[in-house]
Design a protein around this motif. Structure first.
Motif, PDB file in Angstrom:
ATOM      1  N   UNK A 237     -85.064  99.908   1.373  1.00  0.00           N
ATOM      2  CA  UNK A 237     -85.335  99.050   0.096  1.00  0.00           C
ATOM      3  C   UNK A 237     -84.311  99.645  -1.064  1.00  0.00           C
ATOM      4  N   UNK A 238     -83.208  98.668  -1.127  1.00  0.00           N
ATOM      5  CA  UNK A 238     -82.229  99.181  -2.128  1.00  0.00           C
ATOM      6  C   UNK A 238     -81.859  98.358  -3.187  1.00  0.00           C
ATOM      7  N   UNK A 239     -81.504  98.972  -4.180  1.00  0.00           N
ATOM      8  CA  UNK A 239     -81.263  97.960  -5.673  1.00  0.00           C
ATOM      9  C   UNK A 239     -79.748  97.422  -5.435  1.00  0.00           C
ATOM     10  N   UNK A 240     -78.978  97.877  -4.592  1.00  0.00           N
ATOM     11  CA  UNK A 240     -77.778  97.523  -4.470  1.00  0.00           C
ATOM     12  C   UNK A 240     -77.466  96.262  -3.516  1.00  0.00           C
ATOM     13  N   UNK A 241     -76.621  95.513  -3.969  1.00  0.00           N
ATOM     14  CA  UNK A 241     -76.505  94.304  -2.949  1.00  0.00           C
ATOM     15  C   UNK A 241     -75.522  94.628  -1.859  1.00  0.00           C
TER      16      UNK A 241
END
Lengths: 288, 251
Positions: A237-241
């Motif tokens: 799960x990452x917050x960068x596209x």
């Protein structure tokens, strides 16, 4: 009024006439009242959307003569960060042969039909020294109706005995549901899901309810559970596209585990990293 | 779950969170690092330069801006929001000069910016500003000041602080290394700012931009050559320190 497709005509309070679908369809209606043209269009669409596997000549020969690919470890990377991670940390050691690719045309493919789209196809690699280790990078979109086809066609080519499957998958932290407030400092993080045949310990905690795994990783996990193959999905799960070095680092513990069979490049060359990470930084002027 | 309480800015969640404000603070973390140091006779602002596209004019991608002759600020977060805040602050600085015939104090203009930001956390239909700012300058009595504001509209004075991506790492470095001797002179203060940035900036000196204000002097943005010289000095000092430690260990 009813016609034979089960629609009724309804007059509303205001006097307009609407055609409304009715579920009160008679049992002995014709199943589908399609004419030949519709059928042909549907068939052509199905053919276009078929998943095709293109193997290298020696692999095709071996498969044709009935021998499946010997495989002890199959690593599948779904998503940009997962694929870039494998490229930077493993495939950069140049001990890998490209043995095939899969193509799946769908509404999100950019290439015109008929042409092969090199960059977005799923590519299969095999280790030169240890040919039972296979890697596949999937950076294109595989549509829902193609997921099981892809999985079955690929797994039909692999022998199942003592096969270990590892799937690395990217997803957005915005899809992560939790009762507690997630501060931004926790992303990126890993969660795992595995089949009952998987005897090892995953490198991170299990995916909590009500979160689910979707898409190709889910199809693969499902297939492995049914066919009793040891498989584990690591969802990042990452917050960068886009591709991001911090997100890619999150996958490292997974490969330390697999390190016995696969060569690991623990300090990737800065050039290799730059190639994958640079592209997103420059384009966005949103943050400074 | 957060979902129901992040829709409108004016809604508190049951446990007292204003989610939009907290999310705005996440937007700040997406900007590159900025560090501010208050010395004795100098205030320093250092930023990690954002990589500029090939065809882009570098001069127009600036993280450090002058608000008046004696006040400047560095920000981290949404570029467009920063532009709006800076424009309003600049107008306010001049308006103050004309009305009261005195330049603004650093605290005054910080309070103005913070009040502006807070207003956007309390009206419906608007979202908060997604920027944090480090505001430095000298008051007319000669005192150096450093203030930090954030999207919620709070502001505090600091001796040294950092905002943006990896701000936590830089702040921890500053907590360990901000000493009276570290800021004894102008050069030392500048070097401390560079050292703090080098903790998190990947490619060294050429990705750092530095601005200083000395008492009764206007804002000066250091040239890249000066920065390179300072970086080389710092690296030499580091090597000398490492050598000393080695010798101590061997004896």
């Amino acid at each position: 009024m009813f016609n034979n497709l089960g629609t009724t005509i309804m007059a509303t309070f205001f006097g307009e006439v609407l055609s409304v679908y009715s579920r009160a369809v008679e049992e002995d209606d014709d199943e589908l009242d399609e004419n030949e043209e519709d059928e042909q269009i549907r068939r052509e669409l199905e053919e276009k959307r078929e998943v095709h596997l293109h193997w290298s000549p020696e692999v095709s020969e071996s498969l044709k003569s009935g021998n499946k690919l010997q495989c002890s470890n199959f690593v599948l990377a779904v998503g940009q960060n997962a694929s870039s991670f494998l490229s930077v940390h493993i495939l950069s050691t140049a001990n890998w042969d490209t043995i095939g690719r899969a193509s799946a045309w769908n509404e999100r493919s950019r290439a015109v039909t008929g042409q092969s789209c090199e960059e977005s196809a799923c590519v299969f690699y095999r280790h030169k020294d240890n040919p039972t280790v296979l890697i596949c990078q999937v950076s294109c979109y595989v549509a829902e109706d193609q997921l099981f086809q892809w999985t079955e066609k690929v797994f039909d080519c692999l022998q199942h005995r003592e096969l270990n499957v590892t799937v690395l998958s990217d997803t957005s932290v915005a899809d992560y549901k939790t009762a507690d407030y997630l501060g931004g400092s926790s992303a990126p993080f890993l969660r795992s899901l595995h089949t009952s045949a998987f005897g090892d310990q995953p490198v991170c905690q299990s995916l909590e309810q009500p979160n689910i795994v979707t898409g190709l990783p889910a199809a693969v996990l499902n297939h492995c559970q049914v066919h009793r193959i040891a498989a584990v999905v690591y969802q990042c799960y990452s917050d960068v596209i886009g591709p991001d070095s911090v997100t890619m680092e999150t996958y490292k513990p997974v490969l330390t585990k697999l390190g016995r069979s696969i060569q690991l490049d623990l300090s990737p060359s800065t050039d290799a990293l730059r190639k994958f990470v640079r592209t997103t930084d420059l384009q966005s002027n949103l943050y400074i | 779950m957060a979902a129901r309480y992040d829709r409108a800015i004016t809604v508190f969640s049951p446990d007292g969170h204003l989610f939009q404000v907290e999310y705005a603070q996440e937007a700040v973390k997406k900007g590159s690092t900025a560090v501010g140091i208050r010395g004795k006779d100098i205030v320093v602002l250092g930023v990690e330069k954002k990589s500029v596209a090939k065809l882009q004019e570098e001069r127009t991608v600036r993280k450090i801006c002058a608000l008046d002759e004696h006040v400047c600020m560095a920000f981290a977060g949404l570029t467009a929001d920063a532009r709006i805040v800076i424009n309003r602050a600049r107008v306010e600085c001049q308006s103050h000069r004309l009305t009261v015939e005195d330049p603004v104090t650093v605290e005054y203009i910080t309070r103005y910016i913070a009040t502006l930001k807070q207003r956007y956390t309390q009206s419906n239909g608007r979202r908060p500003f997604g920027i944090s700012a480090l505001i430095v300058g000298f008051d007319y009595d000669g005192t150096p000041r450093l203030y930090q504001t954030d999207p919620s509209g709070t502001y505090h004075a600091w001796k040294a602080n950092a905002i943006g991506r990896s701000a936590k790492t830089v702040r921890e470095f500053l907590e360990k290394n901000y000493t009276e001797e570290a800021i004894a002179g102008d050069n030392e203060a500048i070097k401390l700012a560079i050292k703090a940035l080098l903790e998190v900036v990947q490619s060294g000196g050429k990705n750092i931009e530095l601005a200083v204000i000395r008492r009764n002097q206007p804002l000066k943005i250091l040239e890249s050559k000066e920065i390179e010289t300072l970086v080389t000095e710092i690296e030499k000092e580091k090597e000398e320190e490492a050598e000393k430690k080695k010798q101590k260990k061997s004896t």
